[in-house]
Design an enzyme around this catalytic site. Structure first.
Site, PDB file in Angstrom:
ATOM      1  N   GLU A 187      22.535 -13.075 -68.651  1.00 32.88           N
ATOM      2  CA  GLU A 187      23.130 -12.703 -67.585  1.00 32.88           C
ATOM      3  C   GLU A 187      24.575 -13.490 -67.432  1.00 32.88           C
ATOM      4  O   GLU A 187      24.829 -14.163 -66.365  1.00 32.88           O
ATOM      5  CB  GLU A 187      22.285 -13.165 -66.324  1.00 32.88           C
ATOM      6  CG  GLU A 187      21.784 -14.722 -66.222  1.00 32.88           C
ATOM      7  CD  GLU A 187      20.777 -15.271 -65.252  1.00 32.88           C
ATOM      8  OE1 GLU A 187      20.052 -14.391 -64.635  1.00 32.88           O
ATOM      9  OE2 GLU A 187      21.029 -16.225 -64.792  1.00 32.88           O
ATOM     10  N   LYS A 243      17.336 -11.991 -56.355  1.00 36.09           N
ATOM     11  CA  LYS A 243      17.225 -13.034 -56.020  1.00 36.09           C
ATOM     12  C   LYS A 243      16.318 -13.241 -54.685  1.00 36.09           C
ATOM     13  O   LYS A 243      16.589 -12.482 -53.763  1.00 36.09           O
ATOM     14  CB  LYS A 243      18.439 -13.857 -55.556  1.00 36.09           C
ATOM     15  CG  LYS A 243      19.322 -14.128 -56.625  1.00 36.09           C
ATOM     16  CD  LYS A 243      19.106 -15.607 -57.465  1.00 36.09           C
ATOM     17  CE  LYS A 243      19.788 -15.989 -58.372  1.00 36.09           C
ATOM     18  NZ  LYS A 243      19.575 -17.085 -59.138  1.00 36.09           N
ATOM     19  N   LYS A 295      20.453 -22.534 -71.043  1.00 37.49           N
ATOM     20  CA  LYS A 295      21.591 -22.572 -70.317  1.00 37.49           C
ATOM     21  C   LYS A 295      22.351 -23.799 -70.939  1.00 37.49           C
ATOM     22  O   LYS A 295      21.860 -24.896 -70.872  1.00 37.49           O
ATOM     23  CB  LYS A 295      21.414 -22.781 -68.697  1.00 37.49           C
ATOM     24  CG  LYS A 295      20.804 -21.862 -67.981  1.00 37.49           C
ATOM     25  CD  LYS A 295      20.853 -22.151 -66.539  1.00 37.49           C
ATOM     26  CE  LYS A 295      20.320 -20.750 -65.911  1.00 37.49           C
ATOM     27  NZ  LYS A 295      20.156 -21.024 -64.219  1.00 37.49           N
ATOM     28  N   LYS A 342      18.621  -8.251 -61.718  1.00 35.56           N
ATOM     29  CA  LYS A 342      17.763  -9.564 -61.120  1.00 35.56           C
ATOM     30  C   LYS A 342      18.076  -9.478 -59.655  1.00 35.56           C
ATOM     31  O   LYS A 342      19.204  -9.652 -59.083  1.00 35.56           O
ATOM     32  CB  LYS A 342      18.167 -10.766 -61.836  1.00 35.56           C
ATOM     33  CG  LYS A 342      17.362 -11.917 -61.847  1.00 35.56           C
ATOM     34  CD  LYS A 342      17.584 -12.953 -62.772  1.00 35.56           C
ATOM     35  CE  LYS A 342      18.333 -14.001 -62.106  1.00 35.56           C
ATOM     36  NZ  LYS A 342      18.540 -15.225 -63.098  1.00 35.56           N
ATOM     37  N   GLU A 379      11.121 -15.200 -62.625  1.00 37.52           N
ATOM     38  CA  GLU A 379      11.692 -16.447 -63.221  1.00 37.52           C
ATOM     39  C   GLU A 379      11.344 -17.558 -62.081  1.00 37.52           C
ATOM     40  O   GLU A 379      11.434 -17.487 -60.856  1.00 37.52           O
ATOM     41  CB  GLU A 379      13.297 -16.122 -63.041  1.00 37.52           C
ATOM     42  CG  GLU A 379      14.081 -17.319 -63.633  1.00 37.52           C
ATOM     43  CD  GLU A 379      15.581 -17.115 -63.796  1.00 37.52           C
ATOM     44  OE1 GLU A 379      16.192 -18.025 -63.834  1.00 37.52           O
ATOM     45  OE2 GLU A 379      15.951 -15.966 -63.670  1.00 37.52           O
ATOM     46  N   HIS A 384      27.161 -14.820 -52.432  1.00 40.18           N
ATOM     47  CA  HIS A 384      26.162 -14.676 -53.575  1.00 40.18           C
ATOM     48  C   HIS A 384      24.900 -15.351 -52.985  1.00 40.18           C
ATOM     49  O   HIS A 384      25.022 -16.880 -52.964  1.00 40.18           O
ATOM     50  CB  HIS A 384      26.673 -15.191 -54.814  1.00 40.18           C
ATOM     51  CG  HIS A 384      25.638 -15.041 -56.044  1.00 40.18           C
ATOM     52  ND1 HIS A 384      25.589 -13.565 -56.410  1.00 40.18           N
ATOM     53  CD2 HIS A 384      24.856 -15.674 -56.767  1.00 40.18           C
ATOM     54  CE1 HIS A 384      24.484 -13.731 -57.553  1.00 40.18           C
ATOM     55  NE2 HIS A 384      24.066 -15.062 -57.689  1.00 40.18           N
ATOM     56  N   ASP A 426      13.877 -13.681 -59.539  1.00 43.51           N
ATOM     57  CA  ASP A 426      14.210 -15.239 -59.462  1.00 43.51           C
ATOM     58  C   ASP A 426      13.788 -15.629 -58.160  1.00 43.51           C
ATOM     59  O   ASP A 426      14.575 -15.354 -57.198  1.00 43.51           O
ATOM     60  CB  ASP A 426      15.644 -15.295 -59.969  1.00 43.51           C
ATOM     61  CG  ASP A 426      15.881 -16.834 -60.145  1.00 43.51           C
ATOM     62  OD1 ASP A 426      14.804 -17.458 -59.910  1.00 43.51           O
ATOM     63  OD2 ASP A 426      17.153 -17.200 -60.413  1.00 43.51           O
ATOM     64  N   ASP A 431      13.240 -21.843 -65.663  1.00 39.86           N
ATOM     65  CA  ASP A 431      14.687 -22.021 -65.800  1.00 39.86           C
ATOM     66  C   ASP A 431      14.773 -23.213 -65.228  1.00 39.86           C
ATOM     67  O   ASP A 431      15.096 -24.304 -65.944  1.00 39.86           O
ATOM     68  CB  ASP A 431      15.263 -20.923 -64.728  1.00 39.86           C
ATOM     69  CG  ASP A 431      16.712 -21.128 -64.448  1.00 39.86           C
ATOM     70  OD1 ASP A 431      17.411 -21.914 -65.251  1.00 39.86           O
ATOM     71  OD2 ASP A 431      17.092 -20.770 -63.596  1.00 39.86           O
TER      72      ASP A 431
END
Length: 373
Positions: free
Chosen positions: A327, A169, A273, A167, A224, A22, A198, A249
């Site tokens: 998410e 990255k 979060k 989303k 983001e 990831h 993001d 974030d």
């Protein structure tokens, strides 16, 4: 009525394999490491919680190892002997004795809530004021870095009715390359899906000015954390200029951060979060600040496993409106589970159980197998 006391607090580090690497701007995850917390009480009940970071210290100030150490040495001993049913008093005690450590505190608060829910026969969402929905729409992150692969993965998720919010990255590559990648994916998916990016703070303001304009003009729904959390004035300027809404974030490391971002007008969306705020109760304080300031909400993740994901979900189902969904896909990244029944995802959403506590039971054998020595 005699008090139910906290008898022991333990933390174990668990390493779980993921379906694929990831890729984030600052780090590539090859596996996910959770800290599983167990709070045992004098009435024989046990509450479970989870503290999970992304990429360890590359992301924030806490690592799995520091979380376990601080719970074992400092936070756990402060809870032993306290009234297990008074979660407010327990968390205030921790806040008084220890600065920060929001990830560790979040796992502990989750465990206390889980035990109390089991004690009262109530789902954690009911302890947090009562749910107004039973499921949460869940986004999926496309993070292979390969445009064709990402499009194929998105198409598969749409076919399975598992996700229709994606989303991306970005930030690690040259800006022009990232923009081409994102726009190609949006063009392929069209109106069938929401595409968001993001940046994980990887642009400076000069790069972000143009990039946000291009992204907004090409149908990207949300951007983001495009620039550093420290550049507050730049965040305010970007929020005023960008045609696509900006979401904070990394800028939110505490409830106090949320207030000061709202006061400055630094973002029009907040990522919620539990780990960054210090628990499910704490994250709802950030949500209330956002609501009062007219800032939209999004349910964020630290890519937690089942325990942390459901602790977040029980808080998020109590919110009046989550304009941008959530998410909470962490469990879907894992190839192995340490609970007896994995969270249920269907019709683009995570189903939030109504059973007492978080609604999860640890699989002791699997937990022992994946626990770090």
């Amino acid at each position: 009525m005699s008090h139910v006391l906290i008898e022991s607090v333990s933390a174990v580090i668990v390493d779980l394999p993921t379906i694929r690497p990831h890729k984030l701007a600052m780090h590539t995850m090859q596996q996910q490491t959770l800290v599983v917390i167990r709070v045992r009480c004098s009435d024989g009940l046990e509450g479970i919680g989870e503290s999970t970071t992304i990429g360890g210290l590359a992301y924030g100030n806490e690592s799995p190892e520091s979380i376990k150490q601080n719970i074992d040495s400092h936070l756990g001993p402060l809870l032993v002997g306290q009234d297990a049913a008074n979660i407010n008093a327990c968390m205030l005690r921790l806040d008084k004795a220890a600065k920060g450590n929001t990830f560790a505190k979040s796992g502990l608060e989750s465990a206390l809530l889980d035990a109390q829910g089991k004690r009262l026969g109530l789902a954690v969402s009911e302890l947090l004021g009562g749910r107004v929905r039973d499921s949460l729409e869940v986004a999926w992150t496309l993070a292979s870095g390969d445009t064709a692969k990402d499009i194929a993965e998105a198409e598969q998720m749409l076919d399975l009715r598992r996700h229709r919010i994606f989303k991306l990255k970005i930030g690690a590559n040259p800006v022009s390359q990232d923009l081409k990648h994102v726009i190609a994916i949006k063009q392929a998916l069209g109106e069938r899906a929401s595409v968001r990016v993001d940046v994980n703070q990887y642009w400076d303001e000069s790069q972000a000015i143009r990039a946000c304009q291009v992204l907004g003009d090409n149908g990207i729904d949300l951007i983001e954390q495009p620039i550093s959390r420290i550049n507050r004035a730049g965040q305010v300027r970007l929020n005023q200029r960008s045609p696509a809404p900006i979401m904070a974030d990394e800028s939110i490391e505490s409830v106090e951060d949320a207030f000061s971002l709202a006061a400055d007008g630094a973002a029009s969306i907040f990522a919620l979060k539990i780990a960054k705020n210090g628990g499910p109760r704490a994250v709802l304080r950030t949500a209330q600040i956002a609501e009062a300031a007219g800032i939209a909400l999004y349910g964020g993740t630290m890519l937690e496993g089942a325990i942390g994901t459901l602790a977040s979900a029980h808080a998020f189902v109590t919110l009046r409106q989550l304009t941008w969904g959530t998410e909470l896909f962490g469990p879907l990244l894992l190839t192995e589970e340490i609970v007896t029944e994995a969270p249920v995802y269907r019709d683009f959403a995570l189903q939030v159980p109504r059973t007492p506590g978080l609604g999860l039971t640890l699989d002791e054998e699997r937990l022992a197998f994946f626990a770090r020595e």
